[in-house]
Design a protein around this motif. Structure first.
Motif, PDB file in Angstrom:
ATOM      1  N   ILE A   1       0.861  -1.186   0.000  1.00 19.40           N
ATOM      2  CA  ILE A   1       0.000   0.000   0.000  1.00 19.40           C
ATOM      3  C   ILE A   1       0.895   1.234   0.000  1.00 19.40           C
ATOM      4  N   ASN A   2       0.370   2.349  -0.479  1.00 21.17           N
ATOM      5  CA  ASN A   2       1.170   3.568  -0.589  1.00 21.17           C
ATOM      6  C   ASN A   2       1.276   4.336   0.725  1.00 21.17           C
ATOM      7  N   ALA A   3       0.266   4.218   1.574  1.00 22.33           N
ATOM      8  CA  ALA A   3       0.266   4.934   2.850  1.00 22.33           C
ATOM      9  C   ALA A   3      -0.409   4.065   3.900  1.00 22.33           C
ATOM     10  N   ASP A   4      -0.038   4.281   5.147  1.00 26.44           N
ATOM     11  CA  ASP A   4      -0.590   3.499   6.251  1.00 26.44           C
ATOM     12  C   ASP A   4      -1.793   4.234   6.840  1.00 26.44           C
ATOM     13  N   PRO A   5      -3.014   3.743   6.602  1.00 25.99           N
ATOM     14  CA  PRO A   5      -4.206   4.441   7.106  1.00 25.99           C
ATOM     15  C   PRO A   5      -4.397   4.278   8.617  1.00 25.99           C
ATOM     16  N   SER A   6      -3.641   3.356   9.226  1.00 25.69           N
ATOM     17  CA  SER A   6      -3.840   3.081  10.645  1.00 25.69           C
ATOM     18  C   SER A   6      -2.905   3.881  11.545  1.00 25.69           C
ATOM     19  N   ALA A   7      -2.051   4.712  10.939  1.00 22.78           N
ATOM     20  CA  ALA A   7      -1.114   5.502  11.742  1.00 22.78           C
ATOM     21  C   ALA A   7      -1.888   6.333  12.765  1.00 22.78           C
ATOM     22  N   ARG A   8      -1.492   6.226  14.011  1.00 18.52           N
ATOM     23  CA  ARG A   8      -2.094   6.958  15.136  1.00 18.52           C
ATOM     24  C   ARG A   8      -3.550   6.557  15.378  1.00 18.52           C
ATOM     25  N   LEU A   9      -3.981   5.424  14.795  1.00 11.42           N
ATOM     26  CA  LEU A   9      -5.320   4.916  15.093  1.00 11.42           C
ATOM     27  C   LEU A   9      -5.349   4.440  16.537  1.00 11.42           C
ATOM     28  N   SER A  10      -6.318   4.883  17.293  1.00  7.94           N
ATOM     29  CA  SER A  10      -6.374   4.515  18.708  1.00  7.94           C
ATOM     30  C   SER A  10      -7.810   4.172  19.083  1.00  7.94           C
ATOM     31  N   ALA A  11      -7.919   3.500  20.194  1.00  5.52           N
ATOM     32  CA  ALA A  11      -9.224   3.157  20.769  1.00  5.52           C
ATOM     33  C   ALA A  11      -9.072   3.205  22.273  1.00  5.52           C
ATOM     34  N   PRO A  12     -10.114   3.595  22.977  1.00  4.97           N
ATOM     35  CA  PRO A  12     -10.016   3.644  24.438  1.00  4.97           C
ATOM     36  C   PRO A  12      -9.710   2.279  25.013  1.00  4.97           C
ATOM     37  N   SER A  13      -8.701   2.227  25.901  1.00  8.65           N
ATOM     38  CA  SER A  13      -8.270   0.942  26.433  1.00  8.65           C
ATOM     39  C   SER A  13      -9.204   0.409  27.495  1.00  8.65           C
ATOM     40  N   GLY A  14      -9.973   1.284  28.118  1.00 13.00           N
ATOM     41  CA  GLY A  14     -10.905   0.820  29.150  1.00 13.00           C
ATOM     42  C   GLY A  14     -10.206   0.576  30.465  1.00 13.00           C
ATOM     43  N   GLU A  15     -10.997   0.299  31.468  1.00 16.18           N
ATOM     44  CA  GLU A  15     -10.461   0.032  32.794  1.00 16.18           C
ATOM     45  C   GLU A  15      -9.833  -1.351  32.826  1.00 16.18           C
ATOM     46  N   ALA A  16      -8.677  -1.452  33.483  1.00 13.85           N
ATOM     47  CA  ALA A  16      -8.048  -2.743  33.663  1.00 13.85           C
ATOM     48  C   ALA A  16      -8.855  -3.551  34.680  1.00 13.85           C
ATOM     49  N   ARG A  17      -9.200  -4.754  34.311  1.00 11.15           N
ATOM     50  CA  ARG A  17      -9.978  -5.590  35.208  1.00 11.15           C
ATOM     51  C   ARG A  17      -9.056  -6.240  36.235  1.00 11.15           C
ATOM     52  N   LEU A  18      -9.472  -6.200  37.498  1.00 12.68           N
ATOM     53  CA  LEU A  18      -8.689  -6.855  38.530  1.00 12.68           C
ATOM     54  C   LEU A  18      -8.841  -8.363  38.354  1.00 12.68           C
ATOM     55  N   PRO A  19      -7.727  -9.081  38.369  1.00 11.53           N
ATOM     56  CA  PRO A  19      -7.796 -10.519  38.151  1.00 11.53           C
ATOM     57  C   PRO A  19      -8.411 -11.243  39.338  1.00 11.53           C
ATOM     58  N   ARG A  20      -9.025 -12.399  39.056  1.00  9.72           N
ATOM     59  CA  ARG A  20      -9.546 -13.239  40.127  1.00  9.72           C
ATOM     60  C   ARG A  20      -8.375 -13.853  40.878  1.00  9.72           C
ATOM     61  N   VAL A  21      -8.456 -13.838  42.190  1.00  9.67           N
ATOM     62  CA  VAL A  21      -7.404 -14.397  43.031  1.00  9.67           C
ATOM     63  C   VAL A  21      -8.023 -15.417  43.975  1.00  9.67           C
ATOM     64  N   LEU A  22      -7.408 -16.573  44.068  1.00  8.96           N
ATOM     65  CA  LEU A  22      -7.873 -17.591  44.998  1.00  8.96           C
ATOM     66  C   LEU A  22      -7.507 -17.187  46.421  1.00  8.96           C
ATOM     67  N   SER A  23      -8.379 -17.454  47.350  1.00  5.15           N
ATOM     68  CA  SER A  23      -8.024 -17.266  48.751  1.00  5.15           C
ATOM     69  C   SER A  23      -7.040 -18.365  49.148  1.00  5.15           C
ATOM     70  N   PRO A  24      -6.269 -18.173  50.205  1.00  2.22           N
ATOM     71  CA  PRO A  24      -5.349 -19.236  50.642  1.00  2.22           C
ATOM     72  C   PRO A  24      -6.064 -20.569  50.882  1.00  2.22           C
ATOM     73  N   SER A  25      -7.284 -20.523  51.410  1.00  2.00           N
ATOM     74  CA  SER A  25      -8.013 -21.768  51.650  1.00  2.00           C
ATOM     75  C   SER A  25      -8.441 -22.424  50.337  1.00  2.00           C
ATOM     76  N   GLU A  26      -8.816 -21.605  49.328  1.00  2.00           N
ATOM     77  CA  GLU A  26      -9.168 -22.155  48.016  1.00  2.00           C
ATOM     78  C   GLU A  26      -7.952 -22.805  47.366  1.00  2.00           C
ATOM     79  N   ALA A  27      -6.793 -22.135  47.489  1.00  2.00           N
ATOM     80  CA  ALA A  27      -5.559 -22.679  46.916  1.00  2.00           C
ATOM     81  C   ALA A  27      -5.206 -24.001  47.594  1.00  2.00           C
ATOM     82  N   ALA A  28      -5.326 -24.046  48.917  1.00  2.91           N
ATOM     83  CA  ALA A  28      -5.007 -25.272  49.649  1.00  2.91           C
ATOM     84  C   ALA A  28      -5.935 -26.407  49.243  1.00  2.91           C
ATOM     85  N   SER A  29      -7.221 -26.096  49.065  1.00  2.00           N
ATOM     86  CA  SER A  29      -8.192 -27.113  48.654  1.00  2.00           C
ATOM     87  C   SER A  29      -7.886 -27.620  47.249  1.00  2.00           C
ATOM     88  N   LEU A  30      -7.525 -26.705  46.351  1.00  2.00           N
ATOM     89  CA  LEU A  30      -7.211 -27.080  44.971  1.00  2.00           C
ATOM     90  C   LEU A  30      -5.991 -27.990  44.918  1.00  2.00           C
TER      91      LEU A  30
END
Length: 288
Positions: A83-112
């Motif tokens: 292609i002659n030119a890059d149409p996507s240069a500086r193309l952006s989209a809102p990244s949104g809020e980072a989701r907090l990951p699920r974390v096992l409790s110590p008792s859940e980890a021990a059970s697993l």
């Protein structure tokens, strides 16, 4: 499309596959709009596509990733002079809020890690493998792809370390605690030979019931059998990091153990720890 995906060196296999699907979905959408090839794409069309994704209720993080895939694709087309030119240069989209990951409790980890109920005990070899897989994911914080790609030469049981290749083909060495080493020794010495077969690769530590290299779906099935609640393999990595921080580990040490190139990526776990702290406070303080 094959040439483009082969150009994505330094990216994790899962990222390459996601980019392939993202670009393929855009090509299908553009063809339906009457475009015959990439030379007809302009910046306005790309922005229309991102707006279309928003109307389809895609998460903001998903749209941001799709925008990144399109930038990579059109930059590759421009580099190849398709292609002659890059149409996507500086193309952006809102990244949104980072989701907090699920974390096992110590008792859940021990059970697993304690294993399935007696009524659901598997054959000895499968149980030994499952124990080793879960101990390694939680005890050393490996990504599921790192665990599945692990070879015997990556294990140093005498020194209690495991060496893996992470994102961007970066190698790192991670310590293992005694229970992880014991589980791996049991699997390698008493379990692996019972599942290995003619198609078993020599460089695979973990194999499935068919004797083939263990894959991410196989790991998810292990968790489906062992976890009391729906749990993804990556939740064990999240739990590894969060429990270390809860116990007073330095953030930069956790960064090194996880193989993060940026401390900013690791900092999400400090937010998880704060959320847990606030939760405990709210449940236990008489004035909360």
């Amino acid at each position: 499309m094959g040439e483009f995906t082969r150009s994505l060196t330094g990216l994790a296999d899962a990222t390459v596959e996601a980019y392939r699907r993202d670009v393929g979905a855009f090509v299908t959408w553009a063809e339906r709009a009457g475009l015959a090839g990439p030379e007809g794409v302009d910046r306005l069309l790309l922005r229309r596509y991102l707006a279309y994704l928003a109307t389809r209720r895609y998460a903001r993080r998903s749209i941001a990733r799709k925008a990144a895939a399109l930038r990579r694709y059109f930059a590759w087309l421009r580099h190849r002079q398709l292609i002659n030119a890059d149409p996507s240069a500086r193309l952006s989209a809102p990244s949104g809020e980072a989701r907090l990951p699920r974390v096992l409790s110590p008792s859940e980890a021990a059970s697993l890690l304690g294993g399935p109920p007696e009524a659901a005990q598997q054959a000895d070899a499968v149980r030994l493998r499952d124990d080793a897989v879960l101990e390694l994911l939680y005890g050393s914080g490996l990504r599921v792809g790192e665990l599945c790609g692990l070879g015997p030469d990556g294990l140093d049981l005498d020194r209690s370390t495991v060496t893996v290749w992470g994102k961007g083909s970066k190698q790192r060495r991670v310590p293992m605690y005694e229970l992880t080493v014991a589980a791996l020794q049991a699997w390698m010495q008493r379990g692996r030979s019972h599942l290995a077969g003619p198609e078993t690769p020599d460089d695979a530590v973990f194999v499935n019931r068919r004797g083939r290299r263990l894959g991410p779906r196989d790991v998810r099935r292990i968790l489906d059998r062992r976890a009391s609640a729906p749990t993804y393999p990556h939740a064990l990595r999240h739990s590894f990091a969060t429990h270390l921080l809860d116990g007073g580990a330095d953030l930069r040490v956790v960064q090194e153990l996880l193989g993060h190139s940026s401390l900013q990526t690791t900092q999400i776990y400090t937010h998880v720890s704060k959320e847990r702290l606030i939760g405990v406070y709210g449940q236990t303080h008489p004035r909360a």
